[in-house]
Design an enzyme around this catalytic site. Structure first.
Site, PDB file in Angstrom:
ATOM      1  CG  ASP A  60     -21.398 -25.219 114.027  1.00  0.00           C
ATOM      2  OD1 ASP A  60     -22.320 -24.394 113.802  1.00  0.00           O
ATOM      3  OD2 ASP A  60     -20.196 -24.954 113.811  1.00  0.00           O
ATOM      4  CB  CYS A  97     -21.309 -24.366 110.407  1.00  0.00           C
ATOM      5  SG  CYS A  97     -20.432 -24.051 108.865  1.00  0.00           S
ATOM      6  N   GLY A  98     -21.165 -21.559 111.072  1.00  0.00           N
ATOM      7  CA  GLY A  98     -20.922 -20.121 111.080  1.00  0.00           C
ATOM      8  C   GLY A  98     -20.877 -19.549 109.669  1.00  0.00           C
ATOM      9  CB  THR A  99     -18.479 -19.830 107.016  1.00  0.00           C
ATOM     10  OG1 THR A  99     -18.064 -21.195 107.200  1.00  0.00           O
ATOM     11  CG2 THR A  99     -17.609 -18.887 107.838  1.00  0.00           C
ATOM     12  CG  HIS A 126     -26.882 -25.372  85.923  1.00  0.00           C
ATOM     13  ND1 HIS A 126     -26.055 -24.452  85.333  1.00  0.00           N
ATOM     14  CD2 HIS A 126     -28.083 -25.282  85.275  1.00  0.00           C
ATOM     15  CE1 HIS A 126     -26.717 -23.830  84.348  1.00  0.00           C
ATOM     16  NE2 HIS A 126     -27.946 -24.310  84.303  1.00  0.00           N
ATOM     17  CG  ASN A 127     -24.403 -27.299  90.837  1.00  0.00           C
ATOM     18  OD1 ASN A 127     -24.574 -26.169  91.278  1.00  0.00           O
ATOM     19  ND2 ASN A 127     -23.588 -27.540  89.817  1.00  0.00           N
ATOM     20  CG  HIS A 169     -27.268 -29.024  83.778  1.00  0.00           C
ATOM     21  ND1 HIS A 169     -26.119 -28.257  83.725  1.00  0.00           N
ATOM     22  CD2 HIS A 169     -28.232 -28.324  83.127  1.00  0.00           C
ATOM     23  CE1 HIS A 169     -26.379 -27.128  83.084  1.00  0.00           C
ATOM     24  NE2 HIS A 169     -27.655 -27.145  82.707  1.00  0.00           N
TER      25      HIS A 169
HETATM   26  C1  RB5 Z   1     -17.294 -22.390 114.654  1.00  0.00           C
HETATM   27  O1  RB5 Z   1     -16.682 -21.389 115.385  1.00  0.00           O
HETATM   28  C2  RB5 Z   1     -17.061 -22.190 113.170  1.00  0.00           C
HETATM   29  O2  RB5 Z   1     -15.730 -22.430 112.867  1.00  0.00           O
HETATM   30  C3  RB5 Z   1     -17.979 -23.063 112.359  1.00  0.00           C
HETATM   31  O3  RB5 Z   1     -19.301 -22.792 112.701  1.00  0.00           O
HETATM   32  C4  RB5 Z   1     -17.934 -22.918 110.858  1.00  0.00           C
HETATM   33  O4  RB5 Z   1     -18.059 -21.582 110.470  1.00  0.00           O
HETATM   34  C5  RB5 Z   1     -16.848 -23.609 110.164  1.00  0.00           C
HETATM   35  O5  RB5 Z   1     -16.758 -23.634 108.933  1.00  0.00           O
END
Ligand code: RB5
Length: 159
Positions: free
Chosen positions: A9, A66-68, A99-100, A134
């Site tokens: 994203d 993504c962000g996280t 393992h996964n 596994h």
């Molecule tokens: C976007 O702001 C953020 O929510 C997205 O990149 C992500 O971290 C969601 O899990």
């Protein structure tokens, strides 16, 4: 040449842009499924794109950012056949393969710097699935994907 697809994203875009040349330097043929700017978009769109591309060609791997790394891994994991691992450290990188048999690596651009991300990617790409006991667990996950309770119980020896 081994193939890999990337997707992110807007939050993941800057890290994706830096990682792609690195992964190309490791002799992977890279397909970038977007997004292509920091303009706000929705991570499920790209989790779905990466997941579908990976399962379409069984040998494919994917990197989703993504962000996280969390949202895009949740989305990618909704595509049957995807085993997306949200990884923040080298141990997770290694064992998500060993393992996964993870076929999608999900990374958080707001968690990892580029050097940490490169290290994780390298470990993930150079570690093989161990198979053995596994494999049974991967088969159980496949039965979950297929909503096949009977097969799940049979593999897991629950009946
Ligand atoms: C976007 O702001 C953020 O929510 C997205 O990149 C992500 O971290 C969601 O899990």
């Amino acid at each position: 040449m081994k193939k890999i697809v990337f997707g992110s994203d807007h939050a993941g875009f800057p890290l994706k842009k830096e990682l792609i040349p690195y992964v190309k330097s490791l002799e992977y043929q890279v397909t970038d499924l977007g997004t292509f700017s920091t303009e706000s978009t929705d991570y499920p769109i790209y989790g779905k794109k990466v997941g579908e591309a990976v399962v379409k060609e069984k040998s494919n791997l994917g990197i989703a950012i993504c962000g996280t790394g969390i949202g895009i891994s949740i989305a990618a994991n909704k595509v049957p056949g995807v085993r997306a691992a949200c990884v923040t450290n080298l141990y997770g990188a290694e064992y998500s393969r060993k393992h996964n048999n993870a076929n999608v690596l999900a990374l958080g651009a707001r968690i990892l710097n580029i050097d940490q991300a490169k290290e994780i990617v390298k470990k993930w790409l150079t570690t093989e699935f161990e198979g053995g006991r596994h494999q049974r667990r991967i088969d159980e996950i496949s039965a979950l994907d297929e909503r096949n309770e009977e097969r799940f119980d049979q593999i897991a020896n629950l009946n």
